[in-house]
Motif scaffolding. Sequence first.
Motif, PDB file in Angstrom:
ATOM      1  N   PRO A   1     -32.598  -6.725   2.930  1.00 43.95           N
ATOM      2  CA  PRO A   1     -32.344  -5.413   2.314  1.00 43.95           C
ATOM      3  C   PRO A   1     -31.374  -4.553   3.131  1.00 43.95           C
ATOM      4  O   PRO A   1     -31.768  -3.607   3.786  1.00 43.95           O
ATOM      5  N   VAL A   2     -30.103  -4.925   3.139  1.00 47.83           N
ATOM      6  CA  VAL A   2     -29.075  -4.145   3.821  1.00 47.83           C
ATOM      7  C   VAL A   2     -27.965  -3.833   2.822  1.00 47.83           C
ATOM      8  O   VAL A   2     -27.793  -4.532   1.830  1.00 47.83           O
ATOM      9  N   SER A   3     -27.233  -2.799   3.095  1.00 50.72           N
ATOM     10  CA  SER A   3     -26.109  -2.459   2.228  1.00 50.72           C
ATOM     11  C   SER A   3     -25.002  -3.480   2.412  1.00 50.72           C
ATOM     12  O   SER A   3     -24.706  -3.894   3.534  1.00 50.72           O
ATOM     13  N   GLY A   4     -24.410  -3.876   1.298  1.00 52.95           N
ATOM     14  CA  GLY A   4     -23.305  -4.823   1.373  1.00 52.95           C
ATOM     15  C   GLY A   4     -22.042  -4.143   1.848  1.00 52.95           C
ATOM     16  O   GLY A   4     -21.949  -2.913   1.853  1.00 52.95           O
ATOM     17  N   PRO A   5     -21.057  -4.926   2.279  1.00 58.13           N
ATOM     18  CA  PRO A   5     -19.776  -4.333   2.654  1.00 58.13           C
ATOM     19  C   PRO A   5     -19.188  -3.568   1.463  1.00 58.13           C
ATOM     20  O   PRO A   5     -19.257  -4.037   0.327  1.00 58.13           O
ATOM     21  N   VAL A   6     -18.644  -2.404   1.729  1.00 57.01           N
ATOM     22  CA  VAL A   6     -18.047  -1.590   0.664  1.00 57.01           C
ATOM     23  C   VAL A   6     -16.609  -2.040   0.452  1.00 57.01           C
ATOM     24  O   VAL A   6     -15.849  -2.182   1.413  1.00 57.01           O
ATOM     25  N   VAL A   7     -16.249  -2.293  -0.795  1.00 48.95           N
ATOM     26  CA  VAL A   7     -14.889  -2.692  -1.143  1.00 48.95           C
ATOM     27  C   VAL A   7     -14.348  -1.746  -2.202  1.00 48.95           C
ATOM     28  O   VAL A   7     -15.096  -1.094  -2.916  1.00 48.95           O
ATOM     29  N   TYR A   8     -13.042  -1.675  -2.283  1.00 48.36           N
ATOM     30  CA  TYR A   8     -12.368  -0.861  -3.287  1.00 48.36           C
ATOM     31  C   TYR A   8     -11.585  -1.787  -4.194  1.00 48.36           C
ATOM     32  O   TYR A   8     -10.824  -2.624  -3.723  1.00 48.36           O
ATOM     33  N   GLY A   9     -11.815  -1.659  -5.483  1.00 48.91           N
ATOM     34  CA  GLY A   9     -11.083  -2.467  -6.453  1.00 48.91           C
ATOM     35  C   GLY A   9     -10.166  -1.561  -7.265  1.00 48.91           C
ATOM     36  O   GLY A   9     -10.607  -0.539  -7.785  1.00 48.91           O
ATOM     37  N   PHE A  10      -8.928  -1.913  -7.331  1.00 47.88           N
ATOM     38  CA  PHE A  10      -7.964  -1.106  -8.058  1.00 47.88           C
ATOM     39  C   PHE A  10      -7.475  -1.872  -9.280  1.00 47.88           C
ATOM     40  O   PHE A  10      -7.122  -3.046  -9.185  1.00 47.88           O
ATOM     41  N   LEU A  11      -7.463  -1.200 -10.407  1.00 46.65           N
ATOM     42  CA  LEU A  11      -6.935  -1.779 -11.633  1.00 46.65           C
ATOM     43  C   LEU A  11      -5.764  -0.926 -12.080  1.00 46.65           C
ATOM     44  O   LEU A  11      -5.891   0.291 -12.216  1.00 46.65           O
ATOM     45  N   ARG A  12      -4.641  -1.548 -12.286  1.00 50.48           N
ATOM     46  CA  ARG A  12      -3.474  -0.839 -12.830  1.00 50.48           C
ATOM     47  C   ARG A  12      -3.415  -1.191 -14.306  1.00 50.48           C
ATOM     48  O   ARG A  12      -3.048  -2.297 -14.677  1.00 50.48           O
ATOM     49  N   LEU A  13      -3.828  -0.246 -15.113  1.00 49.13           N
ATOM     50  CA  LEU A  13      -3.941  -0.492 -16.547  1.00 49.13           C
ATOM     51  C   LEU A  13      -2.890   0.326 -17.289  1.00 49.13           C
ATOM     52  O   LEU A  13      -2.870   1.545 -17.213  1.00 49.13           O
ATOM     53  N   VAL A  14      -2.038  -0.375 -17.981  1.00 49.40           N
ATOM     54  CA  VAL A  14      -0.980   0.276 -18.743  1.00 49.40           C
ATOM     55  C   VAL A  14      -1.154  -0.105 -20.210  1.00 49.40           C
ATOM     56  O   VAL A  14      -1.135  -1.291 -20.557  1.00 49.40           O
TER      57      VAL A  14
END
Length: 52
Positions: A9-22
Amino acid sequence: MEPLTEHRPVSGPVVYGFLRLVRVSQARKDALVASLAEYCRSHELQLARHGP
């Protein structure tokens, strides 16, 4: 693939996902966001959220 945290029960690594939606529909955007979130969940990553 072996779990990163071994299911402890530990927090997972934080990641940032970017979507470029046009010019995509809201349904397509929702599906892509859900897919990214599921990828992170299955790899024990915590997807950071920004915005509404």
